[in-house]
Design a protein around this motif. Structure first.
Motif, short mmCIF file in Angstrom:
data_model
loop_
_atom_site.label_atom_id
_atom_site.label_comp_id
_atom_site.label_asym_id
_atom_site.label_seq_id
_atom_site.Cartn_x
_atom_site.Cartn_y
_atom_site.Cartn_z
N UNK A 1 4.76 19.84 3.90
CA UNK A 1 5.30 19.48 2.53
C UNK A 1 4.87 20.39 1.48
N UNK A 2 5.86 21.18 1.04
CA UNK A 2 5.42 22.32 0.31
C UNK A 2 5.20 22.16 -1.08
N UNK A 3 6.23 21.42 -1.78
CA UNK A 3 6.18 21.27 -3.33
C UNK A 3 5.23 20.04 -3.82
N UNK A 4 5.01 20.09 -4.94
CA UNK A 4 4.27 18.99 -5.35
C UNK A 4 5.07 17.66 -5.48
N UNK A 5 6.52 17.92 -5.50
CA UNK A 5 7.09 16.50 -5.38
C UNK A 5 7.29 15.90 -4.15
N UNK A 6 7.32 16.80 -3.11
CA UNK A 6 7.38 16.55 -1.75
C UNK A 6 6.10 15.82 -1.19
N UNK A 7 4.99 16.43 -1.72
CA UNK A 7 3.59 15.64 -1.48
C UNK A 7 3.33 14.81 -1.82
N UNK A 8 3.90 14.31 -3.31
CA UNK A 8 3.74 13.31 -3.81
C UNK A 8 4.48 12.14 -3.10
N UNK A 9 5.75 12.02 -3.05
CA UNK A 9 6.73 11.13 -2.54
C UNK A 9 6.39 11.15 -0.92
N UNK A 10 6.09 12.04 -0.55
CA UNK A 10 5.90 12.02 0.94
C UNK A 10 4.62 11.59 1.53
N UNK A 11 3.55 11.56 0.75
CA UNK A 11 2.21 11.19 1.07
C UNK A 11 1.46 10.74 -0.17
N UNK B 1 0.83 -1.14 0.07
CA UNK B 1 -0.08 0.17 0.00
C UNK B 1 0.74 1.22 0.11
N UNK B 2 2.04 1.10 0.56
CA UNK B 2 2.98 2.38 0.44
C UNK B 2 3.43 2.80 -0.97
N UNK B 3 3.58 1.82 -1.71
CA UNK B 3 3.71 1.77 -3.13
C UNK B 3 4.75 2.69 -3.49
N UNK B 4 6.03 2.57 -2.91
CA UNK B 4 7.21 3.63 -3.31
C UNK B 4 8.02 2.56 -4.21
N UNK B 5 8.40 3.46 -4.92
CA UNK B 5 9.58 2.74 -6.19
C UNK B 5 10.59 3.60 -6.20
N UNK B 6 11.99 3.26 -6.29
CA UNK B 6 13.26 3.92 -6.31
C UNK B 6 14.28 3.36 -7.22
N UNK B 7 15.11 4.07 -7.39
CA UNK B 7 16.49 3.73 -8.02
C UNK B 7 17.62 4.47 -7.29
N UNK B 8 18.88 3.92 -7.23
CA UNK B 8 20.11 4.68 -6.94
C UNK B 8 21.19 4.45 -7.41
N UNK B 9 22.00 5.17 -8.26
CA UNK B 9 23.06 4.89 -8.85
C UNK B 9 24.05 5.21 -7.65
N UNK B 10 25.01 4.42 -7.25
CA UNK B 10 26.00 4.48 -6.34
C UNK B 10 27.40 4.39 -6.87
N UNK B 11 28.21 5.23 -6.60
CA UNK B 11 29.70 5.22 -6.86
C UNK B 11 30.57 5.11 -5.44
N UNK B 12 31.19 4.02 -5.68
CA UNK B 12 32.16 3.69 -4.51
C UNK B 12 33.71 3.61 -4.79
N UNK B 13 34.40 4.03 -3.68
CA UNK B 13 35.91 3.75 -3.45
C UNK B 13 36.08 3.07 -2.33
N UNK B 14 36.81 2.17 -2.51
CA UNK B 14 37.21 1.05 -1.47
C UNK B 14 38.64 0.76 -1.26
N UNK B 15 39.03 0.44 -0.03
CA UNK B 15 40.45 0.01 0.02
C UNK B 15 40.12 -1.31 1.15
N UNK B 16 40.76 -2.35 0.58
CA UNK B 16 40.47 -3.52 1.49
C UNK B 16 41.70 -4.34 1.64
#
Length: 301
Positions: free
Chosen positions: A240-250, A111-126
């Motif tokens: 939530x002031x902007x349209x984007x805020x209201x949509x994704x926040x509620x 019911x929350x109905x959230x959908x996202x994607x996230x591009x991740x850039x990583x630097x690592x030392x192991x």
């Protein structure tokens, strides 16, 4: 979850500490040390709030995306190497695909109905610890070598939400960056540059004189709950002031009636209250090229 991280990392670091006694340093001279460069093809997924089940081991294989990376490795001792890497990958999550709409618990995530994607850039030392040692030079290295690793990483993430049908004038099917929106009415936006602890294992195979191939899986324990933009409670829609805020926040929510009455009321739970941080996982195949060491011949007088 904490035990998995604590015990695995402590085990690898402990092996690294006992792998460098003075005797090894003397027997494994600089003439036997060497460097290699690697090129990786990776598959990335994540553990967080937008998954089938709210526990550490839950992920959706259909959300896996392809990434790539480069690395340089220095062999210091018969079992121990240091590796620095740069990688790029994408994680995704979708309540409509991950959650069962008829499940007693998962129906709320559906019911929350959230959908996202996230591009991740990583630097690592192991630190990489081989379970089979090689006291010789690279020409006499073993054909198969299982190994474990652990270290530190920094990554940049940029979660974006998918726009569905809406009354806010947003373009359906587009993606909107979420960090600046503060969809949970945070006082400050969450940091997009974060630290993580990478750890895992793999197996390396010798192809020929200069090439190795490896298969590796590694977990990244992060210190943020917002690589999916979901981490806390719903904000008062009036803040939530902007349209984007209201949509994704509620407004992205499917229903607020029946079982879902007051679903997005202020301070209602938006994310999983049990897991306070998100993780991502990288599974990759790497082709390593060994840079042939220069051998200095002794001068005779």
């Amino acid at each position: 979850m904490k035990n998995i991280f604590t015990y695995s990392t402590a085990f690898v670091l402990g092996l690294a500490l006992v792998a460098t006694p003075e005797a090894d340093a003397q027997q494994f001279s600089k003439r036997k040390q060497y460097n290699s460069v690697g090129f990786s093809l990776n598959a990335m997924n994540y553990f967080g709030d937008v998954v089938p089940v709210t526990n550490f081991t839950s992920l959706r294989f259909g959300a896996t995306r392809v990434g790539a990376g480069v690395s340089i490795t220095r062999r210091f001792y018969p079992r121990l190497s240091g590796r620095f890497g740069l990688s790029y990958g994408r994680i995704t999550g979708d309540d409509a695909k991950a959650a069962d709409k008829d499940g007693p618990d998962s129906k709320f995530r559906y019911n929350r109905n959230f959908s996202f994607r996230n591009d991740i850039l990583e630097a690592s030392a192991v630190a990489v610890f081989d379970l089979i040692e090689n006291r010789n030079n690279y020409l006499k290295r073993p054909d198969f070598v299982p190994y474990v690793f652990a270290g530190v990483a920094g990554f940049y993430s940029n979660p974006k939400g998918l726009v569905g049908k809406n009354n806010e004038g947003l373009t359906e099917g587009s993606y909107i960056a979420l960090a600046d929106l503060k969809t949970e009415d945070q006082k400050e936006k969450y940091g997009q540059t974060q630290f993580a602890i990478p750890f895992g294992g793999g197996i390396r195979y010798r192809i020929n004189r200069n090439f190795d191939a490896s298969l590796e899986i590694g977990w990244r324990k992060t210190f943020t709950d917002y690589i999916d933009d979901v981490g806390g409670k719903y904000a008062d829609v009036k803040t939530l002031a902007s349209g984007s805020q209201r949509y994704f926040g509620n407004g992205i929510t499917r229903s607020q009636t029946g079982d879902f009455a007051n679903f997005t009321s202020p301070d209602s739970q938006r994310g999983d209250k049990g897991n306070k941080t998100d993780w991502y996982i990288v599974t990759g195949v790497t082709l390593n090229y060994i840079l042939t060491p220069r051998i200095k011949n002794p001068k005779f007088r």
